[in-house]
Design an enzyme around this catalytic site. Structure first.
Site, PDB file in Angstrom:
ATOM      1  N   GLU A   1      -2.217  16.239 -46.552  1.00 38.16           N
ATOM      2  CA  GLU A   1      -2.525  16.505 -45.134  1.00 38.16           C
ATOM      3  C   GLU A   1      -1.407  17.353 -44.502  1.00 38.16           C
ATOM      4  OE1 GLU A   1      -4.077  13.041 -43.099  1.00 38.16           O
ATOM      5  OE2 GLU A   1      -3.537  13.891 -41.151  1.00 38.16           O
TER       6      GLU A   1
ATOM      7  N   LYS B   1      -4.237   3.943 -39.888  1.00 35.09           N
ATOM      8  CA  LYS B   1      -4.343   5.075 -40.824  1.00 35.09           C
ATOM      9  C   LYS B   1      -3.144   6.002 -40.590  1.00 35.09           C
ATOM     10  CE  LYS B   1      -5.815   9.283 -42.319  1.00 35.09           C
ATOM     11  NZ  LYS B   1      -5.191  10.582 -42.082  1.00 35.09           N
TER      12      LYS B   1
ATOM     13  N   ASP C   1       1.781   1.633 -56.876  1.00 32.62           N
ATOM     14  CA  ASP C   1       0.324   1.482 -56.804  1.00 32.62           C
ATOM     15  C   ASP C   1      -0.104   1.470 -55.335  1.00 32.62           C
ATOM     16  OD1 ASP C   1      -2.262   0.547 -56.740  1.00 32.62           O
ATOM     17  OD2 ASP C   1      -1.938  -1.053 -58.204  1.00 32.62           O
TER      18      ASP C   1
ATOM     19  N   HIS D   1      -1.645  19.929 -34.922  1.00 26.19           N
ATOM     20  CA  HIS D   1      -2.389  19.897 -36.188  1.00 26.19           C
ATOM     21  C   HIS D   1      -2.920  21.263 -36.550  1.00 26.19           C
ATOM     22  CE1 HIS D   1      -3.518  15.471 -37.078  1.00 26.19           C
ATOM     23  NE2 HIS D   1      -2.241  15.658 -36.951  1.00 26.19           N
TER      24      HIS D   1
HETATM   25  C1  MEV Z   1      -4.395  11.599 -38.414  1.00 28.74           C
HETATM   26  O1  MEV Z   1      -4.249  11.741 -39.814  1.00 28.74           O
HETATM   27  C2  MEV Z   1      -3.710  10.319 -37.948  1.00 28.74           C
HETATM   28  C3  MEV Z   1      -3.918   9.976 -36.460  1.00 28.74           C
HETATM   29  O2  MEV Z   1      -5.317   9.950 -36.176  1.00 28.74           O
HETATM   30  C4  MEV Z   1      -3.309   8.614 -36.250  1.00 28.74           C
HETATM   31  C5  MEV Z   1      -3.590   8.022 -34.892  1.00 28.74           C
HETATM   32  O3  MEV Z   1      -4.633   8.327 -34.297  1.00 28.74           O
HETATM   33  O4  MEV Z   1      -2.760   7.180 -34.467  1.00 28.74           O
HETATM   34  C6  MEV Z   1      -3.311  11.009 -35.580  1.00 28.74           C
END
Ligand code: MEV
Length: 432
Positions: free
Chosen positions: A82, A269, A285, A383
């Site tokens: 990413e 995430k 792992d 991003h």
């Molecule tokens: C993107 O890979 C991760 C985010 O969506 C995490 C979040 O929303 O806290 C930016």
């Protein structure tokens, strides 16, 4: 570490970056030579790692700028696809290092092995008998893996859990035995599985039940890692937002992820965006870590934020992250994969506890970066800036064209594949 060589790594090309790591005394010359040649995993090694291997599926390996953790600086290797992850980790590492860095707490490294019993005629009696014979069961487990015992580890304790039948879920009653096993520097799946399988006949005999299976539990609630950071508002100001506003909005964003599972999953995430790439680079792992972390997020009965952001008495922002983190520094593919060995040399960690401290800190940093962007300018701006090169490559740009297309793309209002293709065409036809 000579940090001065690590400034603005993102403006250098790959070979310059490798040289900078050598100058900063992070990367040995020998590793640098190998990295300059490209691939880390020899075909022959890959072939012996898995069944039916046909190729090595590669991910970019990058480094995040130094993290100050428990008073020590670490340049962190991350294996990730990413585009924004390393930039976000680095930006958080910079701010949090200025604020005094991360403090971590790694209490135990005790792993859990389970034996599940069915058809136990008298559960309460079986529980009593198992506790009476605890030492004998532990002895049996330890005899099945003498080398870990010789090194000071092994099965140290046992608990019995009774799981009632559940009509709604259509599940029978289970009597579950947990062995608490110290696997020292290893994550220990093989040690644990050997031990639980060895005691299966013993506990069947004692309880008159039927052993369904013996297996490690990846829900390692006795192997928790915590990282804390404390950031003054003077370091939080962003655009039109004052430091105090950013702090308050980060705290609100965290409350949102505590209250709502739909948000919590994305919030967590973002934390795993930091954790997984280091777990992977270190040869551990990551599926085991992912599974355990998400179960831990749901420990209250609702899936919630793993991190917590609060305000200190003096107005500082305090971040806190605790997760199960059963990583190892030996065993599995760690000794076999040259990338894992390289990560070990770059990080220079001495033991698994230190590796846990690094990984949990990167998770907290990544969460901080995401929340800070989300509650201020939004994440899309940053991003898309970082996404420009991927778009350029997807549009078919090669070599020098990639940077040229990405640079032009960043100036466009609509940054998408169609725009990237149009720019590439213009460059190729000499219009740009
Ligand atoms: C993107 O890979 C991760 C985010 O969506 C995490 C979040 O929303 O806290 C930016």
């Amino acid at each position: 570490m000579e940090k001065s060589f690590l400034k603005k790594l993102y403006l250098k090309d790959r070979v310059e970056r490798i040289n900078a790591l050598v100058s900063a005394r992070i990367l040995p010359e020998k590793d640098a030579e190998r990295l300059k040649k490209g691939s880390l995993l020899p075909q022959e090694t890959a072939d012996h790692m898995i069944e039916n291997q046909i190729a090595a599926y590669e991910l970019p390996l990058g480094v995040a700028r130094p993290f100050l953790i428990d008073g020590q600086d670490y340049v962190v290797p991350m294996a990730v696809e990413e585009p924004s992850v390393i930039a976000a980790a680095s930006s958080a590492a910079k701010i949090i290092s200025l604020a005094g860095g991360f403090q971590t707490d790694i209490q135990n490294r005790t792993m859990i092995g389970q034996i599940a019993l069915l058809d136990v005629p008298d559960m309460a009696e079986a529980e009593k008998i198992l506790y009476v014979h605890k030492e004998e069961i532990l002895k049996q487990a330890n005899e099945s893996h003498p080398s870990i015992v010789k090194r000071g580890g092994g099965a140290k304790d046992l608990i019995v859990r009774m799981i009632k039948a559940d009509e709604t879920a259509n599940t029978p009653p289970f009597l579950v035995i947990h062995l608490h096993i110290e696997t020292l520097e290893a994550m220990g799946a093989n040690i644990i599985d050997t031990m639980v399988e060895a005691v299966k006949p013993v506990v069947e005999d004692l309880t008159k039940g039927r052993a369904l299976m013996g297996i490690i539990s990846n829900y390692t609630t006795k192997c928790l890692a915590t990282a804390v950071c404390r950031i003054p508002v003077s370091l939080l100001e962003r655009g039109i937002y004052s430091g105090a506003e950013v702090r308050d909005r980060i705290i609100e964003a965290c409350k949102f992820a505590i209250a709502d599972p739909y948000r919590a999953v994305t919030h967590n995430k973002g934390i795993m965006n930091g954790i997984d790439p280091v777990v992977m680079a270190s040869g551990n792992d990551w599926r085991a870590i992912e599974a355990g972390v998400h179960a831990y997020a749901a420990r209250s009965g609702q899936y919630r934020s793993l991190s917590n952001w609060t305000m200190a008495d003096n107005g500082d922002l305090i971040g806190n992250l605790t997760i199960p983190l059963p990583v190892g520094t030996v065993g599995g593919s760690i000794a076999v994969h040259p990338g894992a060995q390289l990560a070990k040399r770059i990080l220079g960690y001495q033991n698994a506890k230190e590796l846990e401290s690094i990984i949990v800190s990167v998770g907290l940093a990544q969460n901080f970066s995401a929340l800070k962007a989300l509650v201020t300018e939004g994440i899309q701006k940053g991003h898309m800036r970082l996404h420009a090169r991927s778009l350029a490559m997807s549009a078919g740009a090669k070599g020098e064209e990639i940077r040229a297309v990405a640079d032009k793309l960043k100036q466009r209002k609509n940054m998408d594949l169609a725009a990237a293709k149009a720019i590439l065409e213009e460059i190729r036809s000499g219009l740009l």
